[in-house]
Design a protein around this motif. Structure first.
Motif, mmCIF file in Angstrom:
data_model
loop_
_atom_site.group_PDB
_atom_site.id
_atom_site.type_symbol
_atom_site.label_atom_id
_atom_site.label_comp_id
_atom_site.label_asym_id
_atom_site.label_seq_id
_atom_site.Cartn_x
_atom_site.Cartn_y
_atom_site.Cartn_z
ATOM 1 N N PHE A 118 0.769 -1.136 0.100
ATOM 2 C CA PHE A 118 -0.036 0.068 0.201
ATOM 3 C C PHE A 118 0.728 1.356 0.175
ATOM 4 C CE2 PHE A 118 -2.248 -3.303 1.995
ATOM 5 C CZ PHE A 118 -3.317 -3.648 1.262
ATOM 6 N N PRO A 119 1.159 1.802 -1.109
ATOM 7 C CA PRO A 119 2.422 2.896 -1.303
ATOM 8 C C PRO A 119 2.056 4.059 -0.503
ATOM 9 C CG PRO A 119 1.071 2.542 -3.303
ATOM 10 C CD PRO A 119 0.733 1.237 -2.400
ATOM 11 N N GLN A 120 0.413 4.380 -0.419
ATOM 12 C CA GLN A 120 0.100 5.711 0.377
ATOM 13 C C GLN A 120 0.144 5.498 1.662
ATOM 14 O OE1 GLN A 120 -0.648 8.479 -1.575
ATOM 15 N NE2 GLN A 120 -0.207 7.598 -3.377
ATOM 16 N N VAL A 121 0.033 4.485 2.283
ATOM 17 C CA VAL A 121 0.231 4.209 3.878
ATOM 18 C C VAL A 121 1.611 4.492 4.059
ATOM 19 C CG1 VAL A 121 -0.262 2.370 5.397
ATOM 20 C CG2 VAL A 121 -2.012 2.734 3.663
ATOM 21 N N GLN A 122 2.358 3.478 3.005
ATOM 22 C CA GLN A 122 3.877 3.801 3.491
ATOM 23 C C GLN A 122 4.398 5.147 3.337
ATOM 24 O OE1 GLN A 122 5.162 0.886 0.360
ATOM 25 N NE2 GLN A 122 6.524 0.213 1.983
ATOM 26 N N ARG A 123 3.802 5.918 2.238
ATOM 27 C CA ARG A 123 4.300 7.543 2.150
ATOM 28 C C ARG A 123 3.905 8.071 3.554
ATOM 29 N NH1 ARG A 123 0.699 11.613 2.329
ATOM 30 N NH2 ARG A 123 -0.679 10.317 0.847
ATOM 31 N N TRP A 124 2.555 7.879 3.823
ATOM 32 C CA TRP A 124 1.901 8.588 5.077
ATOM 33 C C TRP A 124 2.906 8.205 6.181
ATOM 34 C CZ3 TRP A 124 -1.352 5.527 8.489
ATOM 35 C CH2 TRP A 124 -2.033 6.222 9.631
ATOM 36 N N HIS A 125 3.308 6.790 6.479
ATOM 37 C CA HIS A 125 3.986 6.438 7.651
ATOM 38 C C HIS A 125 5.363 6.964 7.520
ATOM 39 C CE1 HIS A 125 6.075 3.299 10.400
ATOM 40 N NE2 HIS A 125 5.143 4.249 11.271
ATOM 41 N N ASP A 126 5.979 7.047 6.322
ATOM 42 C CA ASP A 126 7.280 7.848 6.261
ATOM 43 C C ASP A 126 7.321 9.218 6.543
ATOM 44 O OD1 ASP A 126 8.416 5.256 5.019
ATOM 45 O OD2 ASP A 126 8.375 6.099 3.043
ATOM 46 N N GLN A 127 6.245 10.099 6.579
ATOM 47 C CA GLN A 127 6.191 11.263 7.166
ATOM 48 C C GLN A 127 6.232 11.150 8.494
ATOM 49 O OE1 GLN A 127 3.525 13.332 3.337
ATOM 50 N NE2 GLN A 127 2.604 12.762 5.479
ATOM 51 N N LEU A 128 5.335 10.436 9.282
ATOM 52 C CA LEU A 128 5.563 10.218 10.877
ATOM 53 C C LEU A 128 6.549 9.848 11.222
ATOM 54 C CD1 LEU A 128 2.017 8.405 11.377
ATOM 55 C CD2 LEU A 128 2.877 10.545 12.383
ATOM 56 N N ASN A 129 7.453 9.020 10.526
ATOM 57 C CA ASN A 129 8.813 8.559 10.902
ATOM 58 C C ASN A 129 9.862 9.707 10.971
ATOM 59 O OD1 ASN A 129 8.868 5.882 11.689
ATOM 60 N ND2 ASN A 129 8.691 5.254 9.874
ATOM 61 N N ALA A 130 9.484 10.838 10.272
ATOM 62 C CA ALA A 130 10.538 12.157 10.389
ATOM 63 C C ALA A 130 10.388 12.762 11.831
ATOM 64 C CB ALA A 130 9.941 12.948 9.211
ATOM 65 N N PHE A 131 9.395 12.373 12.551
ATOM 66 C CA PHE A 131 9.070 12.928 13.945
ATOM 67 C C PHE A 131 10.075 12.108 14.750
ATOM 68 C CE2 PHE A 131 5.018 14.177 12.077
ATOM 69 C CZ PHE A 131 5.417 15.698 11.768
ATOM 70 N N ASP A 132 11.106 12.484 15.591
ATOM 71 C CA ASP A 132 11.692 11.784 16.544
ATOM 72 C C ASP A 132 10.759 11.339 17.477
ATOM 73 O OD1 ASP A 132 14.258 10.570 17.985
ATOM 74 O OD2 ASP A 132 13.441 12.013 19.366
ATOM 75 N N ALA A 133 9.653 12.089 17.978
ATOM 76 C CA ALA A 133 8.616 11.480 18.939
ATOM 77 C C ALA A 133 7.899 10.247 18.496
ATOM 78 C CB ALA A 133 7.698 12.664 19.260
ATOM 79 N N TRP A 134 7.867 9.912 16.997
ATOM 80 C CA TRP A 134 7.120 8.898 16.560
ATOM 81 C C TRP A 134 8.017 7.574 16.614
ATOM 82 C CZ3 TRP A 134 2.291 7.260 16.060
ATOM 83 C CH2 TRP A 134 2.447 6.076 14.985
ATOM 84 N N ARG A 135 9.317 8.054 16.229
ATOM 85 C CA ARG A 135 10.517 6.774 16.021
ATOM 86 C C ARG A 135 10.717 6.361 17.501
ATOM 87 N NH1 ARG A 135 12.846 10.599 12.942
ATOM 88 N NH2 ARG A 135 14.700 10.792 14.595
ATOM 89 N N ASN A 136 10.810 7.316 18.183
ATOM 90 C CA ASN A 136 11.372 6.874 19.745
ATOM 91 C C ASN A 136 10.375 7.643 20.872
ATOM 92 O OD1 ASN A 136 14.018 5.957 19.032
ATOM 93 N ND2 ASN A 136 14.345 7.896 18.099
ATOM 94 N N PRO A 137 9.266 6.808 20.994
ATOM 95 C CA PRO A 137 8.300 7.606 21.765
ATOM 96 C C PRO A 137 8.264 7.243 23.321
ATOM 97 C CG PRO A 137 7.403 5.665 20.837
ATOM 98 C CD PRO A 137 8.656 5.777 20.334
ATOM 99 N N PHE A 138 9.096 6.331 23.539
ATOM 100 C CA PHE A 138 9.282 5.638 25.115
ATOM 101 C C PHE A 138 10.450 6.345 25.736
ATOM 102 C CE2 PHE A 138 7.228 1.957 22.885
ATOM 103 C CZ PHE A 138 6.084 2.143 23.579
ATOM 104 N N PRO A 139 9.999 6.920 27.062
ATOM 105 C CA PRO A 139 11.349 7.362 27.718
ATOM 106 C C PRO A 139 12.253 6.515 28.178
ATOM 107 C CG PRO A 139 9.431 6.985 28.927
ATOM 108 C CD PRO A 139 8.850 6.758 27.884
ATOM 109 N N ALA A 140 13.748 6.837 28.232
ATOM 110 C CA ALA A 140 14.616 5.923 28.794
ATOM 111 C C ALA A 140 14.230 5.339 30.138
ATOM 112 C CB ALA A 140 15.952 6.553 28.562
ATOM 113 N N ARG A 141 14.877 4.079 30.219
ATOM 114 C CA ARG A 141 14.619 3.430 31.507
ATOM 115 C C ARG A 141 16.052 2.958 31.757
ATOM 116 N NH1 ARG A 141 11.667 -1.032 31.708
ATOM 117 N NH2 ARG A 141 11.424 -1.328 29.512
ATOM 118 N N PRO A 142 16.149 2.432 33.122
ATOM 119 C CA PRO A 142 17.429 1.952 33.522
ATOM 120 C C PRO A 142 17.832 0.484 32.626
ATOM 121 C CG PRO A 142 16.225 2.391 35.326
ATOM 122 C CD PRO A 142 15.345 2.652 34.317
ATOM 123 N N ALA A 143 19.090 0.334 32.432
ATOM 124 C CA ALA A 143 19.514 -0.839 31.559
ATOM 125 C C ALA A 143 19.160 -2.096 31.797
ATOM 126 C CB ALA A 143 20.959 -0.300 31.260
#
Length: 212
Positions: free
Chosen positions: A181-206
């Protein structure tokens, strides 16, 4: 504000929106594997024993879609649109997602990621095939809708985008046929431009256990 979360599907959208908005918030990790969601102190916040939950002053709020609506409104962000018609459109997409795309994507997420994490064995082929069939049906509708639109509501990013796309970061590992689904891929690629989307969870102890 306190946001109770685990590194799983529904909390991902709440954490992503909170990070995108830059809201000052305390993140509280809930260890699902050790049953922290069933403890009386947590059930007093969320009687469903699920994540995420938000505590904002005297208000306890549960259900991820409600939480992201609240966060956007509280931040006076355009992620919650000003137009009444667009607000209805947001609710339409939240409802559609919960009954359709998220439901099938969540089934594939469970089969491929949650079952191994919990030691429940291999994916069940019949369940996978059924969920993939329905996923294709709903992703096809989404793909058609996105033609000529940057975001779900048109030119403006909204909480609907954060909610509807939440299974897609796991598409490859959970065998979701998004590449059809190319439009879905394109749309999700746009979201992946946001660090908040790629890395939403806060850091926790190792040493902390990692969720699926």
């Amino acid at each position: 504000m306190k946001l109770y979360y685990a590194e799983t599907l529904a909390p991902r959208k709440a954490c992503a929106v909170a990070r995108y908005l830059g809201i000052p918030i305390d993140y509280v990790f809930v260890d699902l594997k050790n049953g922290e969601q069933t403890r009386p102190d947590y059930l007093a916040i969320n009687p469903n024993g699920k994540v995420p939950s938000l505590v904002d002053g005297e208000k306890n709020l549960w259900e991820a879609d409600a939480i992201i609506c609240h966060l956007a409104q509280r931040a006076e962000s355009g992620l919650w649109p000003r137009s009444a018609q667009q607000q209805i459109d947001v609710v339409r997409w939240l409802s559609w997602n919960s009954q359709h795309l998220y439901r099938q994507g969540g089934s594939l997420y469970f089969e491929h990621l949650v079952k191994p994490w919990l030691g429940l064995g291999e994916p069940e082929p019949s369940n996978v095939a059924q969920a993939q069939g329905f996923f294709r049906q709903h992703a096809s509708l989404l793909d058609q809708h996105l033609k000529g639109r940057k975001w779900l509501l048109g030119n403006d990013l909204s909480i609907a985008d954060f909610s509807v796309a939440v299974t897609l970061p796991y598409a490859k590992s959970a065998a979701m046929p998004v590449d059809e689904f190319p439009q879905v891929q394109r749309w999700h690629d746009q979201l992946n431009a946001f660090d908040a989307w790629r890395n939403p969870f806060p850091a926790r102890p190792a040493h902390a256990a990692t969720q699926a």
